[in-house]
Design an enzyme around this catalytic site. Sequence first.
Site, mmCIF file in Angstrom:
data_model
loop_
_atom_site.group_PDB
_atom_site.id
_atom_site.type_symbol
_atom_site.label_atom_id
_atom_site.label_comp_id
_atom_site.label_asym_id
_atom_site.label_seq_id
_atom_site.Cartn_x
_atom_site.Cartn_y
_atom_site.Cartn_z
ATOM 1 N N ASN A 1 0.823 -1.319 0.105
ATOM 2 C CA ASN A 1 0.034 0.047 -0.150
ATOM 3 C C ASN A 1 0.707 1.310 -0.160
ATOM 4 O O ASN A 1 1.491 1.549 0.973
ATOM 5 C CB ASN A 1 -0.803 0.057 1.334
ATOM 6 C CG ASN A 1 -1.518 1.287 1.403
ATOM 7 O OD1 ASN A 1 -1.969 2.061 0.531
ATOM 8 N ND2 ASN A 1 -2.160 1.507 2.615
ATOM 9 N N LYS B 1 0.097 4.275 -0.078
ATOM 10 C CA LYS B 1 -0.372 5.528 0.477
ATOM 11 C C LYS B 1 -0.266 6.584 -0.429
ATOM 12 O O LYS B 1 -0.180 6.674 -1.607
ATOM 13 C CB LYS B 1 0.042 5.650 1.541
ATOM 14 C CG LYS B 1 0.064 4.250 2.621
ATOM 15 C CD LYS B 1 0.561 4.680 4.053
ATOM 16 C CE LYS B 1 0.488 3.402 4.640
ATOM 17 N NZ LYS B 1 0.336 3.261 6.129
ATOM 18 N N HIS C 1 -9.515 1.014 4.635
ATOM 19 C CA HIS C 1 -8.123 1.241 5.377
ATOM 20 C C HIS C 1 -8.553 2.245 6.575
ATOM 21 O O HIS C 1 -8.995 3.170 6.556
ATOM 22 C CB HIS C 1 -7.058 1.933 4.545
ATOM 23 C CG HIS C 1 -5.831 1.872 5.012
ATOM 24 N ND1 HIS C 1 -5.154 2.576 5.790
ATOM 25 C CD2 HIS C 1 -4.825 0.789 4.882
ATOM 26 C CE1 HIS C 1 -3.977 2.339 6.254
ATOM 27 N NE2 HIS C 1 -3.759 1.040 5.524
ATOM 28 N N GLU D 1 -6.671 4.665 7.789
ATOM 29 C CA GLU D 1 -6.462 6.036 7.472
ATOM 30 C C GLU D 1 -7.583 6.617 6.831
ATOM 31 O O GLU D 1 -7.866 7.952 7.008
ATOM 32 C CB GLU D 1 -5.120 6.096 6.574
ATOM 33 C CG GLU D 1 -3.882 5.669 7.326
ATOM 34 C CD GLU D 1 -2.670 5.400 6.723
ATOM 35 O OE1 GLU D 1 -2.561 5.395 5.582
ATOM 36 O OE2 GLU D 1 -1.789 4.882 7.373
ATOM 37 N N GLU E 1 -5.588 -5.163 10.697
ATOM 38 C CA GLU E 1 -4.564 -4.369 10.551
ATOM 39 C C GLU E 1 -4.872 -3.596 11.920
ATOM 40 O O GLU E 1 -5.592 -2.584 12.050
ATOM 41 C CB GLU E 1 -4.556 -3.096 9.717
ATOM 42 C CG GLU E 1 -4.267 -3.777 8.295
ATOM 43 C CD GLU E 1 -3.628 -2.647 7.238
ATOM 44 O OE1 GLU E 1 -2.582 -2.930 6.854
ATOM 45 O OE2 GLU E 1 -4.320 -1.685 6.905
ATOM 46 N N GLY F 1 2.531 1.762 10.604
ATOM 47 C CA GLY F 1 3.400 2.770 10.401
ATOM 48 C C GLY F 1 4.349 3.015 11.837
ATOM 49 O O GLY F 1 4.795 4.044 11.630
ATOM 50 N N SER G 1 3.338 -2.728 10.341
ATOM 51 C CA SER G 1 4.782 -2.784 10.352
ATOM 52 C C SER G 1 5.390 -4.229 9.872
ATOM 53 O O SER G 1 6.349 -4.736 10.524
ATOM 54 C CB SER G 1 5.170 -2.827 11.727
ATOM 55 O OG SER G 1 4.855 -0.952 12.124
HETATM 56 C C1 PEP Z 1 -0.557 -0.328 5.779
HETATM 57 O O1 PEP Z 1 -0.698 0.793 5.202
HETATM 58 O O2 PEP Z 1 -1.868 -0.765 5.654
HETATM 59 C C2 PEP Z 1 0.346 -0.607 6.673
HETATM 60 C C3 PEP Z 1 0.293 -1.780 7.409
HETATM 61 O O3 PEP Z 1 1.489 0.325 6.944
HETATM 62 P P1 PEP Z 1 2.855 -0.187 7.630
HETATM 63 O O4 PEP Z 1 3.136 -1.640 7.143
HETATM 64 O O5 PEP Z 1 3.784 0.773 7.373
HETATM 65 O O6 PEP Z 1 2.509 -0.498 9.015
#
Ligand code: PEP
Length: 248
Positions: free
Chosen positions: A9, A11, A94, A96, A166, A172, A212
Amino acid sequence: MRKPVIAGNWKMHKTISEGFKFIDDIKENVKDTDVEVMLFVPYTMLKSMKDYTDGTNIIIGAQNMHFEENGAYTGEISPLMLKDINVKNTLVGHSERREYFNETDETVNKKILKALEHDIDVILCVGEKLEERENNIEKDVVKKQIIKAFENVSAKMMNKIVIAYEPIWAIGTGKTASSEDANEMISFIRSEIQNLYDDEISEEIRILYGGSVKPTNVEELMNQDDIDGGLVGGASLKADQFIELVNF
Ligand code: PEP
């Protein structure tokens, strides 16, 4: 046997030329994998990346999609527009989008129904906030997200869905859920799918972990029985790391 997925992803990162360079860097290194390789890229590069990856095993998808075909929704992109450029995959819900753009369980459900109507495959993102885990209500939160997301989604459409668990506190932040905790929640989600549908669908649906994921923890996560892959933000931006993830 569920086919593993590694989905990047991006972003709000990368220009078109950076996207092309990334594909040049990875395509030979991911072409023989048994893993499904996906990249969810910004709208501005969707068509060029889709065309650029033609003939490869790399699937390009959108990070979001509106639940109407057209209308007065300034700044939004509809399923018809995605289909127009041959994009057949999207993320929905998501964290975000939920946090910064008022995405709710209701809009998530509308988006899933609309994507399926247009033959667009969905990765549905669910997950709890830190305080919800601290208050031991993480399973209630995720259960509610799942039940609402799949309202009126028919069993025959479920093969077009992947779920990504998630935990928001792990996205992040560099903090990863332990592989056992991630597996426990994913197995819980699988049992909820069994309650909503049946054994076969719950056995076949792919459920990813996100938060992460990086080359150093991917193998341990993938070794868990119920974890079928990763939705990856940060580590998907670097070609060498993404190659390692796909070839875990
Ligand atoms: C994500 O963007 O869905 C995500 C899990 O980001 P990260 O791997 O940076 O934690």
